[in-house]
Design a protein around this motif. Structure first.
Motif, short mmCIF file in Angstrom:
data_model
loop_
_atom_site.label_atom_id
_atom_site.label_comp_id
_atom_site.label_asym_id
_atom_site.label_seq_id
_atom_site.Cartn_x
_atom_site.Cartn_y
_atom_site.Cartn_z
N ALA A 63 0.84 -1.20 0.00
CA ALA A 63 0.00 0.00 0.00
C ALA A 63 0.87 1.25 0.00
CB ALA A 63 -0.92 0.00 1.22
N LYS A 64 2.06 1.13 0.62
CA LYS A 64 3.00 2.25 0.65
C LYS A 64 3.82 2.33 -0.64
CE LYS A 64 2.14 3.88 4.73
NZ LYS A 64 1.66 5.27 4.89
N GLU A 65 4.25 1.14 -1.13
CA GLU A 65 5.09 1.08 -2.33
C GLU A 65 4.55 0.00 -3.27
OE1 GLU A 65 9.31 0.93 -1.51
OE2 GLU A 65 8.96 1.80 0.49
N PRO A 66 3.54 0.33 -4.06
CA PRO A 66 2.83 -0.68 -4.88
C PRO A 66 3.70 -1.40 -5.91
CG PRO A 66 1.62 1.40 -4.80
CD PRO A 66 2.96 1.67 -4.22
N MET A 67 4.77 -0.80 -6.37
CA MET A 67 5.60 -1.43 -7.40
C MET A 67 6.99 -1.80 -6.87
SD MET A 67 3.53 -1.82 -9.75
CE MET A 67 4.58 -2.49 -11.04
N ASN A 68 7.09 -2.00 -5.56
CA ASN A 68 8.37 -2.43 -4.98
C ASN A 68 8.61 -3.89 -5.35
OD1 ASN A 68 10.15 -3.73 -2.93
ND2 ASN A 68 10.23 -1.66 -2.11
N GLU A 69 9.70 -4.14 -6.05
CA GLU A 69 10.01 -5.47 -6.59
C GLU A 69 10.07 -6.53 -5.50
OE1 GLU A 69 13.57 -7.33 -9.39
OE2 GLU A 69 13.32 -5.16 -9.24
N TYR A 70 10.75 -6.21 -4.38
CA TYR A 70 10.92 -7.17 -3.29
C TYR A 70 9.58 -7.50 -2.63
CZ TYR A 70 15.83 -5.97 -3.84
OH TYR A 70 17.08 -5.75 -4.36
N PHE A 71 8.75 -6.47 -2.45
CA PHE A 71 7.44 -6.68 -1.83
C PHE A 71 6.56 -7.58 -2.71
CE2 PHE A 71 7.64 -2.24 0.45
CZ PHE A 71 8.78 -2.67 1.13
N LEU A 72 6.57 -7.29 -4.02
CA LEU A 72 5.76 -8.08 -4.95
C LEU A 72 6.21 -9.54 -4.98
CD1 LEU A 72 5.52 -5.49 -7.87
CD2 LEU A 72 3.60 -6.28 -6.47
N LYS A 73 7.53 -9.75 -4.98
CA LYS A 73 8.06 -11.13 -4.99
C LYS A 73 7.62 -11.88 -3.73
CE LYS A 73 12.39 -11.87 -6.19
NZ LYS A 73 13.86 -11.63 -6.29
N LYS A 74 7.62 -11.19 -2.59
CA LYS A 74 7.20 -11.82 -1.34
C LYS A 74 5.72 -12.18 -1.38
CE LYS A 74 8.04 -13.70 2.38
NZ LYS A 74 9.00 -14.80 2.39
N LYS A 75 4.91 -11.31 -1.96
CA LYS A 75 3.48 -11.61 -2.03
C LYS A 75 3.24 -12.84 -2.92
CE LYS A 75 -1.16 -9.99 -2.42
NZ LYS A 75 -2.10 -8.86 -2.39
N ILE A 91 -0.17 -10.99 -9.56
CA ILE A 91 0.95 -10.23 -9.01
C ILE A 91 2.21 -10.41 -9.86
CG2 ILE A 91 2.38 -9.82 -6.97
CD1 ILE A 91 -0.60 -9.17 -6.57
N GLN A 92 2.41 -11.65 -10.35
CA GLN A 92 3.60 -11.95 -11.15
C GLN A 92 3.64 -11.10 -12.43
OE1 GLN A 92 5.96 -14.03 -9.98
NE2 GLN A 92 7.30 -13.55 -11.69
N ASN A 111 6.22 -6.68 -15.75
CA ASN A 111 6.23 -5.30 -16.24
C ASN A 111 7.43 -4.52 -15.72
OD1 ASN A 111 3.88 -5.54 -17.73
ND2 ASN A 111 2.56 -4.98 -16.04
N ILE A 112 7.89 -4.90 -14.52
CA ILE A 112 9.08 -4.25 -13.95
C ILE A 112 10.34 -4.74 -14.66
CG2 ILE A 112 10.54 -4.06 -11.89
CD1 ILE A 112 7.93 -4.23 -10.23
N HIS A 113 10.41 -6.08 -14.86
CA HIS A 113 11.60 -6.65 -15.52
C HIS A 113 11.22 -7.96 -16.21
CE1 HIS A 113 15.64 -7.98 -16.32
NE2 HIS A 113 16.11 -6.84 -15.84
#
Length: 316
Positions: A98-110, A126-127, A132-134
């Protein structure tokens, strides 16, 4: 060594929290900041030694000082996930996102949390953000589609990877797996010609025990991917024809396709002793041994047999 590992982990984590703190505008006095850092780094240390409950205790103290810090929420999520408490793990990773919607590390953890609960459709959603990031995350997207039994969509993603010239060894292995799965599924749906032929050949072999008929039968079973039947029939046939390398080859193929790599090695090494003046057959044995050793994670031996097979095929 252990001290170096902890030092490296803390260094990485310091960088992560520093960048997170910069992104936030929180009014905290210097004394509280020092307390926050003490509790937070103690939490990191405890997680590093797998003392997850103790890590959570320190994070709770950090949270009392700074309840909006994304790095704290991220650490909560990691510790709860390690304890298989996925409800809490997802609650905190969602707060971090919610704070950093496109944080790579957060998305990977989810994604990891959702995968652990076999929630592949949610993980795919989520993947796609990670892709889209990389584009390096494409292979993981393909695997999620495979795990969710959506082979058609997995194929579409592989085509996309090929178009963008992003193919890796993982992409190739996933593509081969999908092709094999689709062939197997289609053969089950359409049992007509091939299965009828196998039934007739089985009947004929039972009546005659003719080796030529046996070879036709085993070849048809291999082509139809009926590896369990192939394994059973080759084992029985070797009792009657113990010196026929063709039978060892077919049994080795069946064992490899069924993931019984250790047994396959024994069968193939026994069978290759009966190969005389047939380099093509010997090359097949080497190729199957390469598959067996790869399945056993013995990459050096796998490569050695693969090279032997290539050399033989060059000379044929």
């Amino acid at each position: 060594m252990k001290r170096n590992y902890l030092y490296n982990l803390l260094t990485i984590s310091i960088l992560l929290i520093s960048s997170t703190l910069k992104a936030q505008e929180v009014s905290i006095d210097e004394e509280s900041k020092l307390k926050f850092q003490t509790y937070f780094f103690e939490a990191l240390k405890q997680r590093a030694i797998k003392n997850y409950d103790k890590a959570i205790e320190n994070l709770e103290k950090s949270y009392e000082i700074d309840s909006v810090n994304a790095a704290v929420a991220f650490e909560f999520s990691k510790n709860y996930a390690a304890l298989n408490k996925y409800f809490e793990a997802q609650l905190f990773i969602d707060r971090a996102l919610a704070k950093e919607p496109m944080n790579e590390y957060f998305l990977k953890k989810k994604v990891a949390i959702l995968k652990a609960q076999n929630r592949y459709k949610d993980a795919i959603f989520i993947q796609k953000k990670l892709v889209n990031i990389h584009p390096k995350y494409y292979d993981d997207l393909v695997l999620l589609y495979i795990k969710s039994n959506n082979l058609k969509e997995a194929q579409k993603q592989i085509l996309e990877i090929e178009k963008k010239a992003l193919v890796t060894t993982k992409t190739i292995s996933y593509k081969n797996y999908i092709i094999e799965r689709l062939v197997t599924l289609n053969s089950k749906k359409q049992p007509s010609k091939s299965e009828n032929t196998i039934v007739l050949l089985k009947k004929k072999y039972k009546e005659t025990t003719d080796y030529k008929v046996l070879k036709q039968l085993l070849t048809k079973e291999k082509e139809a991917h009926l590896f369990k039947e192939l394994l059973l029939d080759t084992k029985e046939a070797l009792e009657l024809f113990p010196y026929q390398p063709f039978l060892y080859k077919m049994e080795g193929i069946a064992l490899n396709r069924l993931g019984k790599y250790k047994e396959a090695v024994n069968v193939l090494l026994n069978g290759i002793d009966f190969v005389f003046d047939d380099d093509t057959l010997k090359a097949i044995f080497y190729e199957e041994l390469a598959i067996s050793y790869k399945g056993l994670n013995k990459s050096y031996k796998a490569l050695s047999y693969k090279q032997k097979a290539l050399q033989l095929r060059k000379e044929i």
